[in-house]
Structures are given as C-alpha cells and as structure tokens.
Design a protein around this motif. Structure first.
Motif, short mmCIF file in Angstrom:
data_model
loop_
_atom_site.label_atom_id
_atom_site.label_comp_id
_atom_site.label_asym_id
_atom_site.label_seq_id
_atom_site.Cartn_x
_atom_site.Cartn_y
_atom_site.Cartn_z
N LEU A 47 0.82 -1.21 0.00
CA LEU A 47 0.00 0.00 0.00
C LEU A 47 0.86 1.27 0.00
N GLN A 48 2.13 1.10 -0.31
CA GLN A 48 3.03 2.24 -0.49
C GLN A 48 2.84 2.79 -1.91
N HIS A 49 2.93 4.11 -2.05
CA HIS A 49 2.76 4.70 -3.38
C HIS A 49 3.82 4.14 -4.32
N THR A 50 3.44 3.98 -5.59
CA THR A 50 4.34 3.35 -6.55
C THR A 50 5.52 4.24 -6.94
N GLN A 51 5.44 5.53 -6.63
CA GLN A 51 6.51 6.44 -7.01
C GLN A 51 7.16 7.14 -5.81
N PHE A 52 6.36 7.46 -4.79
CA PHE A 52 6.87 8.23 -3.64
C PHE A 52 6.85 7.35 -2.39
N SER A 53 8.03 7.03 -1.88
CA SER A 53 8.14 6.02 -0.83
C SER A 53 7.58 6.45 0.52
N ASN A 54 7.42 7.77 0.76
CA ASN A 54 6.87 8.22 2.04
C ASN A 54 5.37 8.52 1.96
N ILE A 55 4.74 8.03 0.91
CA ILE A 55 3.28 8.19 0.75
C ILE A 55 2.63 6.80 0.72
N PHE A 56 1.54 6.67 1.46
CA PHE A 56 0.76 5.43 1.47
C PHE A 56 -0.69 5.76 1.13
N GLY A 57 -1.39 4.81 0.55
CA GLY A 57 -2.78 5.04 0.20
C GLY A 57 -3.61 3.80 0.45
N LEU A 58 -4.86 3.98 0.81
CA LEU A 58 -5.75 2.86 1.08
C LEU A 58 -7.20 3.32 0.95
N GLY A 59 -8.10 2.37 1.12
CA GLY A 59 -9.52 2.72 1.04
C GLY A 59 -10.03 2.81 -0.39
N ASP A 60 -11.17 3.45 -0.53
CA ASP A 60 -11.89 3.43 -1.81
C ASP A 60 -11.17 4.14 -2.95
N THR A 61 -10.29 5.10 -2.63
CA THR A 61 -9.64 5.85 -3.69
C THR A 61 -8.42 5.14 -4.26
N ALA A 62 -7.93 4.10 -3.59
CA ALA A 62 -6.75 3.36 -4.05
C ALA A 62 -7.12 2.41 -5.17
N GLN A 63 -6.24 2.34 -6.17
CA GLN A 63 -6.50 1.42 -7.29
C GLN A 63 -6.00 0.03 -6.92
N LEU A 64 -6.86 -0.73 -6.27
CA LEU A 64 -6.54 -2.08 -5.84
C LEU A 64 -7.55 -3.04 -6.47
N PRO A 65 -7.11 -4.19 -6.96
CA PRO A 65 -8.02 -5.11 -7.66
C PRO A 65 -8.85 -5.97 -6.70
N THR A 66 -9.59 -5.29 -5.83
CA THR A 66 -10.51 -5.97 -4.92
C THR A 66 -11.68 -5.04 -4.63
N ALA A 67 -12.68 -5.55 -3.93
CA ALA A 67 -13.89 -4.75 -3.68
C ALA A 67 -13.61 -3.61 -2.71
N LYS A 68 -14.25 -2.47 -2.95
CA LYS A 68 -14.10 -1.29 -2.11
C LYS A 68 -15.11 -1.38 -0.96
N THR A 69 -14.64 -1.86 0.19
CA THR A 69 -15.53 -2.04 1.34
C THR A 69 -14.82 -1.66 2.63
N GLY A 70 -15.60 -1.47 3.67
CA GLY A 70 -15.04 -1.21 4.99
C GLY A 70 -14.24 -2.41 5.50
N ALA A 71 -14.68 -3.61 5.11
CA ALA A 71 -13.96 -4.82 5.51
C ALA A 71 -12.56 -4.85 4.91
N ALA A 72 -12.43 -4.37 3.67
CA ALA A 72 -11.11 -4.29 3.04
C ALA A 72 -10.23 -3.30 3.81
N ILE A 73 -10.80 -2.17 4.17
CA ILE A 73 -10.05 -1.15 4.92
C ILE A 73 -9.59 -1.71 6.26
N ARG A 74 -10.43 -2.52 6.89
CA ARG A 74 -10.09 -3.12 8.19
C ARG A 74 -8.79 -3.91 8.10
N LYS A 75 -8.55 -4.54 6.95
CA LYS A 75 -7.32 -5.32 6.77
C LYS A 75 -6.17 -4.48 6.19
N GLN A 76 -6.51 -3.38 5.53
CA GLN A 76 -5.47 -2.53 4.95
C GLN A 76 -4.78 -1.67 6.00
#
Length: 435
Positions: free
Chosen positions: A314-343
C-alpha cells in the motif's frame, strides 16, 4: 508559512480515522494531522437497511469531532494540491502543510454526471439510490404501486459491489407485504456476465433470484437516462455475432439473446439505434463513482485517475513516504469497509517501521474484502474473498456464529450485519482496536 506533521492524513472516513487511531495506540508520540472538511461521519454499510426501513438513519451518523483520536490535529479544510517532491499539500483554502509521511484515503465521489440525464432523474422522485439518500429510497419503495422496478449498476468501480442487489431483495419482500408484488416485474440490469464474481456466492444468489422470480439482464451498460419518459438506455456490451443478434426489433420475447438474461419478463422496451431502452416505474441504482477530482488530477494518480499504490504494501508506486488505502486506491478488490479493516494495520506497521528503521515490514495486504449480501429481511450471505476472487470465509464466523457455510443464507448473518458489525465499527475500529 506551512505547518509540519510527522504523519499527515487526507480523509476522515473509515480509513483515515482508523489509521490515526491505530497509530496513536501504537505510538502516542507520533505527530498527526488529519485533513477533513466534513462535520459528520457516516456508517454507510447500514444505508442498505435504512433504504428498506429496518435501520434508523440517525444511528449511522456521528459528529466528526467525536471520532478524531485524542492528540490528532483536525484540519477542517479541503485538500487540493499535492507537491510530493516537496512533501507538501496545499488546501483549497490556501494553507500549506508539509509532512514526513502522507496517508491518502479521501474515499471516492458520486459521479452521476457520467451518465447523461441521471442527475436530473435522481431529482425526479422515482429514481433513488442508497448511495446518496437511503431515506428517499424508502419513500420510493413505499410509493411504488406496481409496474417495472428496475435495479441497475454502473460500469465504474463502486463501493461494495453487492449493494445494488441487496436493496432489490429487500424491495421484493416489501412489495409482497404491501400487496404490489403480483403486479410487479423486478429487473436487475448489470454490466457484467455474472451476478457476483465469487462462484459459491453467485450460485446462492442465482437461487435467490429464482426464488424471487427476478429477471436478471447481463452485459447491460447504462449510458443514459430519460427522466421524462422514464427510460434507462443501455448498450448491450457483449459480442454475440457468432450466435445471432443481441437485439431484434420485432418480437420482444426475442429481444435479448437468451445467453444474456435469466427469468425473462416481458416489460416495455424500445430500441434507438444500437441502444436498448427499458421503461421503468421506479429505479434504484448505484450511480457511477470516481476518485475525487483533486486525486485524479494529481501526480499521485494512475492514468484512470485512482491513487497508485502497491497492491501488497500500500506504499505509493513512485513516492516512498506516501501510502494510500480505502476506496480511492486502485486495488483489484472490492471497495468495502472490511477491506479497509485489513489494509489499515499494513499501512500503520509500515509507517512506524519507516519512522524507526527507514524500511518496510514484511506485513502485506492480500486483497481481503467482504460483502455482506442481504437477501431478505432476516437473511444474509457473507462473501469473503481476496485477490484470488476465491471464497475465503473467516474461521471466526464458523466458530463464533456457529455457521457451517456463510455462502448460504442464514439469520445469524443478518444479526451480524444489523447489530454486531455496527457495534464493532463504532467501538473497536474507530478507536484503533484491531479486529
């Protein structure tokens, strides 16, 4: 003059509050700023139940101030511009904030403007959405007197991909109670070729569809809505040239190739060029959804406009001190609160390790998400899966709820949805307790 934070978080939704709370639990000395303009925070998973009058809307709402963890600076502004090579964020109000580490999780935005006519239609009274106003959904269901009840979804990524059909199953039961089901055709038009991507769940849902006699129309890409004539216009997004035409203009019983529909219902339809129109007397939909514009136009975004992060760290692909998660992240899984709980634990562990040792931990996110699929009042199926899209039920469900197979409908799963999960959300997740 800019203000500096060791960790700056963008977004006060599920992800932002959880990251702040877990960071503070693990290291009280971490200096955290959280940018979030909203005064309210909503438990949106319950909005499906609100739309069917089985949960109070007021219980889904809390003051944002009550959730900001102690010691976290709430910056009540709108993030606007990222200058990552200077570790800087500028707000719409013109203030500058710098950081050692940035966590980006502002959620997504409703984008009805992507479907012409939809914005106007949603103001007309018979088009509703639990995503925007679940109380209005209940009004529409109450006022419905029979005809075609159309449920549909967009081609964009959306919060909880199962939500557009959950309300349909509840609506079916409400229509029976109100005496209008016998004069109602329920249509579920969706852009994909399966009702759900996880096979055991799809099998159960198709059994539900058969029991409720719901007409499912696959490969229907919603492209415009006529709010005056009450027509939803679709492209049939499947090449059936090898097996005959998709659309035929004479006999409506042959209008849709049998390959792309299930439980055919002879509702009023029409053809306009290569578009296929379904007339409706009420429509519920998930509107198209997109990343916030300030994310899409930023140097942090992918070509599609979503936040670009590594799938596992969940580290940004270009900037190592940036992390992203939740619905705005381009991840190949469903955008849910349950996903965030594990992220969240992955992001928190990695940031703390970066602070202490300038490296990542071995902790990784495997794509876990879950979708509680309500199939009626008092019944639910729980879809749990990861990047593999295979059914991966949590052993705790079996041991603590005494449910042998959560891919089958069960009343205890309804109890989980209506009572247990909201309690866990407010009393554990929002307080930084890992669950």
């Amino acid at each position: 003059m800019s203000s500096h934070y060791q960790v700056l978080i963008i977004g006060g939704g599920t992800a932002g509050i959880m990251v702040a709370a877990q960071l503070k639990r693990k290291n009280k000395l971490v200096d955290i700023g959280l940018i979030e303009p909203s005064e309210k925070h909503y438990y949106q998973p319950a909005w499906t139940l609100v739309g069917a009058n089985t949960y109070d809307f007021e219980k889904t709402e809390r003051e944002m101030s009550s959730l900001i963890p102690e010691g976290v600076k709430w910056i009540k502004e709108h993030a606007e511009t990222f200058i990552p090579d200077q570790n800087k964020v500028i707000t719409a109000e013109g203030k500058e904030f710098t950081y050692d580490f940035l966590v980006v999780c502002p959620g997504l935005r409703m984008a009805p403007e992507l479907v012409p006519g939809l914005t106007e239609a949603m103001d007309k009274g018979i088009v509703c959405s639990n995503y925007t106003d679940p109380q209005h959904t209940w009004e529409v269901l109450q006022n419905f007197k029979g005809g075609t009840a159309l449920f549909t979804m967009p081609t964009t990524p959306i919060k909880c991909g199962g939500a557009p059909q959950k309300i349909m199953y509840l609506a079916d039961e409400h229509f029976k109670k109100s005496g209008v089901r016998d004069k109602t055709d329920i249509i579920f038009a969706l852009p994909g070729g399966v009702i759900f991507a996880v096979k055991p769940i799809a099998k159960t849902l198709m059994e539900v569809v058969d029991r409720k006699d719901i007409n499912v129309r696959f490969f229907h890409k919603l492209v415009k809505v006529d709010p005056h004539k009450k027509i939803a216009w679709y492209e049939i997004d499947k090449d059936l040239t090898a097996g005959g035409c998709v659309i035929m203009s004479d006999d409506d019983t042959k209008t849709l190739d049998k390959e792309i529909q299930h439980n055919y219902k002879n509702v009023k339809t029409e053809i306009e060029g290569n578009l296929y129109g379904i007339h409706f007397d009420m429509m519920h939909l998930a509107p198209p959804q997109a990343a916030p514009k300030f994310i899409a136009k930023s140097p942090l975004a992918t070509a599609e406009g979503w936040l670009s992060v590594n799938d596992k760290t969940l580290q940004h692909t270009q900037f190592s001190n940036i992390f992203g998660l939740g619905d705005t992240a381009q991840l190949p899984t469903a955008k849910t609160g349950a996903a965030i709980r594990k992220q969240v634990p992955v992001v928190v562990a990695n940031i703390l390790e970066m602070i202490n040792a300038k490296k990542l931990t071995a902790k990784e996110y495997n794509g876990y998400s879950s979708c509680p699929l309500v199939t009626g009042y008092g019944k639910m199926v729980l879809a749990e899966f990861d990047y593999s899209k295979e059914f991966k039920p949590d052993p705790m469900i079996k041991s603590k709820l005494f449910i042998a197979d959560s891919s089958q409908e069960h009343w205890r799963l309804w109890i989980l949805k209506k009572y247990i999960l909201p309690y866990i959300y407010w009393n554990k997740m929002m307080k930084g307790i890992e669950v």
